[in-house]
Design a protein around this motif. Structure first.
Motif, PDB file in Angstrom:
ATOM      1  N   PRO A  53       0.829  -1.213   0.000  1.00 18.68           N
ATOM      2  CA  PRO A  53       0.000   0.000   0.000  1.00 18.68           C
ATOM      3  C   PRO A  53       0.863   1.263   0.000  1.00 18.68           C
ATOM      4  O   PRO A  53       1.987   1.257   0.511  1.00 18.68           O
ATOM      5  N   PRO A  54       0.357   2.359  -0.533  1.00 20.16           N
ATOM      6  CA  PRO A  54       1.139   3.614  -0.569  1.00 20.16           C
ATOM      7  C   PRO A  54       1.537   4.106   0.809  1.00 20.16           C
ATOM      8  O   PRO A  54       2.563   4.789   0.957  1.00 20.16           O
ATOM      9  N   TRP A  55       0.734   3.779   1.840  1.00 14.76           N
ATOM     10  CA  TRP A  55       1.009   4.284   3.184  1.00 14.76           C
ATOM     11  C   TRP A  55       1.943   3.380   3.988  1.00 14.76           C
ATOM     12  O   TRP A  55       2.264   3.665   5.141  1.00 14.76           O
ATOM     13  N   ALA A  56       2.397   2.278   3.410  1.00 16.27           N
ATOM     14  CA  ALA A  56       3.235   1.330   4.150  1.00 16.27           C
ATOM     15  C   ALA A  56       4.593   1.933   4.498  1.00 16.27           C
ATOM     16  O   ALA A  56       5.197   2.651   3.701  1.00 16.27           O
ATOM     17  N   ASP A  57       5.070   1.637   5.710  1.00 13.50           N
ATOM     18  CA  ASP A  57       6.406   2.077   6.125  1.00 13.50           C
ATOM     19  C   ASP A  57       7.493   1.167   5.572  1.00 13.50           C
ATOM     20  O   ASP A  57       8.621   1.604   5.352  1.00 13.50           O
ATOM     21  N   ASP A  58       7.140  -0.108   5.381  1.00 12.41           N
ATOM     22  CA  ASP A  58       8.117  -1.098   4.943  1.00 12.41           C
ATOM     23  C   ASP A  58       7.508  -1.931   3.819  1.00 12.41           C
ATOM     24  O   ASP A  58       6.434  -2.521   3.995  1.00 12.41           O
ATOM     25  N   PRO A  59       8.168  -1.996   2.658  1.00  7.31           N
ATOM     26  CA  PRO A  59       7.609  -2.760   1.538  1.00  7.31           C
ATOM     27  C   PRO A  59       7.510  -4.256   1.809  1.00  7.31           C
ATOM     28  O   PRO A  59       6.833  -4.969   1.064  1.00  7.31           O
ATOM     29  N   ALA A 102       9.187   5.029  -2.210  1.00  5.45           N
ATOM     30  CA  ALA A 102      10.108   5.129  -1.078  1.00  5.45           C
ATOM     31  C   ALA A 102      10.545   6.579  -0.877  1.00  5.45           C
ATOM     32  O   ALA A 102      10.387   7.419  -1.778  1.00  5.45           O
ATOM     33  N   PRO A 103      11.086   6.900   0.300  1.00  3.14           N
ATOM     34  CA  PRO A 103      11.559   8.264   0.552  1.00  3.14           C
ATOM     35  C   PRO A 103      12.583   8.749  -0.469  1.00  3.14           C
ATOM     36  O   PRO A 103      12.674   9.952  -0.736  1.00  3.14           O
ATOM     37  N   ASP A 104      13.351   7.822  -1.051  1.00  2.30           N
ATOM     38  CA  ASP A 104      14.364   8.222  -2.034  1.00  2.30           C
ATOM     39  C   ASP A 104      13.793   8.374  -3.438  1.00  2.30           C
ATOM     40  O   ASP A 104      14.523   8.656  -4.386  1.00  2.30           O
ATOM     41  N   GLY A 105      12.482   8.170  -3.593  1.00  5.92           N
ATOM     42  CA  GLY A 105      11.852   8.333  -4.902  1.00  5.92           C
ATOM     43  C   GLY A 105      11.703   7.065  -5.702  1.00  5.92           C
ATOM     44  O   GLY A 105      11.030   7.057  -6.742  1.00  5.92           O
ATOM     45  N   SER A 106      12.333   5.981  -5.263  1.00  4.26           N
ATOM     46  CA  SER A 106      12.181   4.716  -5.975  1.00  4.26           C
ATOM     47  C   SER A 106      10.773   4.173  -5.780  1.00  4.26           C
ATOM     48  O   SER A 106      10.106   4.481  -4.782  1.00  4.26           O
ATOM     49  N   ARG A 107      10.320   3.377  -6.724  1.00  8.94           N
ATOM     50  CA  ARG A 107       8.945   2.895  -6.687  1.00  8.94           C
ATOM     51  C   ARG A 107       8.876   1.374  -6.792  1.00  8.94           C
ATOM     52  O   ARG A 107       9.747   0.749  -7.404  1.00  8.94           O
TER      53      ARG A 107
END
Length: 231
Positions: A61-67, A137-142
């Protein structure tokens, strides 16, 4: 649930089956043991045409802290998906087709479990009802990921497992890909168990339990007195 499946056809056969005009993949290697966490083929509609791409199996989910949460979301219960935070938006507007030509389930047998492969009697490619999402992710990766919806078992599946994947009738595939919310009647029709008379189940080698074992041996009918040589 649905935790393993197969897709053994060529890329050209996939493109013909789903009316895909072009694909960005140079080739597709047959997969005899698709497992969670892997990149899998999926079909979406971009508003203009169908597109064939790859998604990571296990929705993040988009709101997840950890993939890594995706490993807990390889399946979604069709009956309750619309009420779950992870699946509510995807079931409204982010639906996809996940091509397969069989799936595995483990049937209790004595003190153990026998893996079974379930496929259409004519061995044609079919579509799981899937949902997809994009996590950044915070670094922009998807990470583009997906899940497979499940429903109650039909008469073939009930002796094997208490759930089965939602297999779409080919006539419902265009509807599932529409980029609009579906009403309750449409969803209920789509989520009904697939016709048991069109499916076949047969035992396969216990080696399919190993996620890294991907061989034509996976889909061969298996007798318990047989032993597969892995090395």
């Amino acid at each position: 649930m649905c935790g393993r499946y197969t897709l053994t056809v060529t890329l050209e056969e996939l493109m013909l089956r789903y009316w895909i005009e072009e694909a960005r993949f140079p080739f597709h290697q047959p997969k005899y043991n698709v497992a969670p966490g892997q990149q899998v083929f999926a079909v979406i509609h971009d508003g203009t045409k169908r597109r064939l791409g790859q998604l990571k199996w296990g929705l993040v989910p988009p709101w997840a802290d950890d993939p890594k949460i995706g490993f807990k979301m390889i399946n979604a219960r069709a009956e309750t998906a619309a009420a779950k935070p992870a699946f509510a938006e995807p079931i409204r507007r982010k639906r996809c087709l996940i091509p397969a030509d069989g799936f595995y389930e483990w049937k209790k047998q004595g003190n153990g479990k026998q893996p079974m492969r379930i496929a259409l009697r004519d061995r044609a490619v079919f579509s799981f009802a899937g949902l997809y999402e994009i996590w950044e992710a915070p670094d922009g990766s998807r990470i583009s990921s997906c899940t497979i919806l499940t429903t109650e078992p039909n008469s073939l599946m009930s002796p094997i497992h208490d759930r089965m994947p939602v297999i779409l009738d080919p006539a419902d595939e265009p509807l599932w890909l529409e980029r609009r919310p579906l009403d309750t009647g449409e969803l209920n029709r789509i989520f009904k168990p697939y016709d048991a008379d069109k499916l076949e189940a047969y035992p396969v080698t216990p080696a399919v339990g190993k996620a890294d074992f991907d061989s034509p041996e996976c889909i061969k009918p298996y007798r318990q007195d047989e032993q597969l040589e892995l090395f």
